[in-house]
Every structure is written in C-alpha cells, then in structure tokens.
Design a protein around this motif. Structure first.
Motif, PDB file in Angstrom:
ATOM      1  N   MET A 173       0.813  -1.187   0.000  1.00  0.00           N
ATOM      2  CA  MET A 173       0.000   0.000   0.000  1.00  0.00           C
ATOM      3  C   MET A 173       0.865   1.263   0.000  1.00  0.00           C
ATOM      4  O   MET A 173       0.563   2.203  -0.694  1.00  0.00           O
ATOM      5  CB  MET A 173      -0.900  -0.049   1.235  1.00  0.00           C
ATOM      6  CG  MET A 173      -2.053   0.914   1.173  1.00  0.00           C
ATOM      7  SD  MET A 173      -3.229   0.418  -0.060  1.00  0.00           S
ATOM      8  CE  MET A 173      -4.705   0.927   0.688  1.00  0.00           C
ATOM      9  N   LYS A 174       1.933   1.257   0.805  1.00  0.00           N
ATOM     10  CA  LYS A 174       2.804   2.426   0.877  1.00  0.00           C
ATOM     11  C   LYS A 174       3.539   2.634  -0.443  1.00  0.00           C
ATOM     12  O   LYS A 174       3.805   3.759  -0.826  1.00  0.00           O
ATOM     13  CB  LYS A 174       3.798   2.275   2.019  1.00  0.00           C
ATOM     14  CG  LYS A 174       3.149   2.453   3.360  1.00  0.00           C
ATOM     15  CD  LYS A 174       4.193   2.582   4.417  1.00  0.00           C
ATOM     16  CE  LYS A 174       3.463   2.801   5.731  1.00  0.00           C
ATOM     17  NZ  LYS A 174       4.262   3.457   6.697  1.00  0.00           N
ATOM     18  N   SER A 175       3.881   1.588  -1.112  1.00  0.00           N
ATOM     19  CA  SER A 175       4.585   1.753  -2.377  1.00  0.00           C
ATOM     20  C   SER A 175       3.696   2.428  -3.420  1.00  0.00           C
ATOM     21  O   SER A 175       4.193   3.164  -4.261  1.00  0.00           O
ATOM     22  CB  SER A 175       5.091   0.405  -2.888  1.00  0.00           C
ATOM     23  OG  SER A 175       3.999  -0.427  -3.233  1.00  0.00           O
ATOM     24  N   ARG A 193       2.737   7.347  -6.550  1.00  0.00           N
ATOM     25  CA  ARG A 193       1.873   8.471  -6.929  1.00  0.00           C
ATOM     26  C   ARG A 193       2.574   9.804  -6.625  1.00  0.00           C
ATOM     27  O   ARG A 193       2.514  10.740  -7.412  1.00  0.00           O
ATOM     28  CB  ARG A 193       0.534   8.424  -6.183  1.00  0.00           C
ATOM     29  CG  ARG A 193      -0.387   7.393  -6.700  1.00  0.00           C
ATOM     30  CD  ARG A 193      -1.099   7.948  -7.922  1.00  0.00           C
ATOM     31  NE  ARG A 193      -1.993   6.930  -8.409  1.00  0.00           N
ATOM     32  CZ  ARG A 193      -2.153   6.621  -9.664  1.00  0.00           C
ATOM     33  NH1 ARG A 193      -1.510   7.292 -10.585  1.00  0.00           N
ATOM     34  NH2 ARG A 193      -2.960   5.665 -10.039  1.00  0.00           N
ATOM     35  N   ARG A 194       3.208   9.877  -5.451  1.00  0.00           N
ATOM     36  CA  ARG A 194       3.908  11.091  -5.056  1.00  0.00           C
ATOM     37  C   ARG A 194       5.028  11.390  -6.055  1.00  0.00           C
ATOM     38  O   ARG A 194       5.211  12.529  -6.480  1.00  0.00           O
ATOM     39  CB  ARG A 194       4.479  10.923  -3.650  1.00  0.00           C
ATOM     40  CG  ARG A 194       4.973  12.238  -3.066  1.00  0.00           C
ATOM     41  CD  ARG A 194       5.426  12.122  -1.631  1.00  0.00           C
ATOM     42  NE  ARG A 194       4.359  11.638  -0.789  1.00  0.00           N
ATOM     43  CZ  ARG A 194       4.521  10.846   0.274  1.00  0.00           C
ATOM     44  NH1 ARG A 194       5.732  10.466   0.608  1.00  0.00           N
ATOM     45  NH2 ARG A 194       3.501  10.446   0.988  1.00  0.00           N
ATOM     46  N   VAL A 195       5.795  10.387  -6.437  1.00  0.00           N
ATOM     47  CA  VAL A 195       6.871  10.563  -7.415  1.00  0.00           C
ATOM     48  C   VAL A 195       6.303  10.982  -8.762  1.00  0.00           C
ATOM     49  O   VAL A 195       6.846  11.862  -9.438  1.00  0.00           O
ATOM     50  CB  VAL A 195       7.720   9.276  -7.530  1.00  0.00           C
ATOM     51  CG1 VAL A 195       8.661   9.361  -8.717  1.00  0.00           C
ATOM     52  CG2 VAL A 195       8.495   9.027  -6.251  1.00  0.00           C
ATOM     53  N   GLN A 196       5.168  10.414  -9.164  1.00  0.00           N
ATOM     54  CA  GLN A 196       4.541  10.780 -10.435  1.00  0.00           C
ATOM     55  C   GLN A 196       4.062  12.233 -10.417  1.00  0.00           C
ATOM     56  O   GLN A 196       4.240  12.961 -11.398  1.00  0.00           O
ATOM     57  CB  GLN A 196       3.358   9.845 -10.733  1.00  0.00           C
ATOM     58  CG  GLN A 196       3.772   8.443 -11.122  1.00  0.00           C
ATOM     59  CD  GLN A 196       2.587   7.497 -11.261  1.00  0.00           C
ATOM     60  OE1 GLN A 196       1.483   7.790 -10.810  1.00  0.00           O
ATOM     61  NE2 GLN A 196       2.830   6.350 -11.891  1.00  0.00           N
ATOM     62  N   VAL A 197       3.488  12.672  -9.295  1.00  0.00           N
ATOM     63  CA  VAL A 197       3.011  14.051  -9.188  1.00  0.00           C
ATOM     64  C   VAL A 197       4.198  15.015  -9.237  1.00  0.00           C
ATOM     65  O   VAL A 197       4.158  16.043  -9.923  1.00  0.00           O
ATOM     66  CB  VAL A 197       2.190  14.244  -7.895  1.00  0.00           C
ATOM     67  CG1 VAL A 197       1.947  15.726  -7.613  1.00  0.00           C
ATOM     68  CG2 VAL A 197       0.866  13.511  -7.988  1.00  0.00           C
TER      69      VAL A 197
END
Length: 149
Positions: free
Chosen positions: A1-3, A8-12
């Motif tokens: 789940m954390k991955s 998503r954070r890296v993509q944003v």
C-alpha cells in the motif's frame, strides 16, 4: 500500500517538474522578440551593437535631414545633441503623421555598416509628448527644452 502512495507522489512531482520546464520554455520563447534594448545615438557611436541585434534608437530627428526614397522608404538622422546616427526607414507602413524634423522619435531595427536600418518608427502622439527615454537622453546631453516653458 505504501509503495502505491510513494509511486503516486513521485509521479506528481515528476509531472510538476515537467510542467515547470515547459512553462519556463514558453515564457522564454515569448520574450525572445519582446525584449528590445533602448540606446541613444551617443551609446551607439561609443559602442556599436552587433549587426544582428534588434534594438530601439531614440532621439530627435535632425532638421533638414529627411530625404524621401521610393514608396514609403526614407532616410533621416537621429541626434541626441552629442552624436548623430543616419537612419534608413525600410518598413512597410507610411511615415507617422506626427513624424517631423526637430521632434522626438524612436526607431526599431538594426545597426549595420554605420547606418541604422529601421523597420518600425514611433513618433509622438500629440504636440507636446516626448518619449521618456528620448527626454532622459536629451537631458543628459543638455539639449532638452521643456515645451511648457
């Protein structure tokens, strides 16, 4: 789940970085023709700009120097009282109505082979107006006279 959250954070962050680079590129592209340096005849005489540098030349149209050529083209001399630069107007538009000898003007173009090749002219828009840059240049050389005095 954390991955999934990390991904998503890296993509944003990556999308924001790409958007920032694109925005900076578009702003730079938009300004490439929009930044025109102003120079006085004295500045041009002291240090001639490169032949491919587009800039604005301002001063007074010297009395007795306007010479008509074919079509809308004509020659004249811009002076600031200390130096004189010959100008050839090679634009497509007719001469501005308030463009006259002894009046302030700003020409836009290139300085090549000892002559300024103007593609655009800015003349005063009423009887008393003087472009601020031209007025400052004339004050520096002691030529400026206040029209209200």
């Amino acid at each position: 789940m954390k991955s999934l959250k990390k991904r998503r954070r890296v993509q944003v962050i990556a999308a924001a970085a790409v958007a920032l680079v694109i925005a900076v590129g578009l702003i730079g592209y938009g300004f490439r023709d929009g930044i025109n340096l102003y120079r006085s005849p004295t500045q041009v005489a002291e240090l001639a700009p490169a032949p491919d540098e587009y800039f604005q030349l301002g001063g007074l149209v010297k009395e007795g120097t306007v010479v008509n050529r074919d079509g809308v083209e004509f020659d004249f001399v811009i002076t600031d009282g200390a130096a004189e630069i010959p100008v050839s107007y090679v634009g497509r538009d007719p001469r501005p109505d308030l463009f006259t000898e002894g009046q302030g003007t700003i020409a836009k173009g290139y300085y090549r082979n000892g002559r300024f090749e103007a593609s655009d002219l800015l003349a005063k828009h009423d009887e008393t107006y003087m472009p601020r840059e031209v007025m400052d240049t004339l004050k520096e050389t002691g030529v400026y006279q206040d029209p209200n005095s």
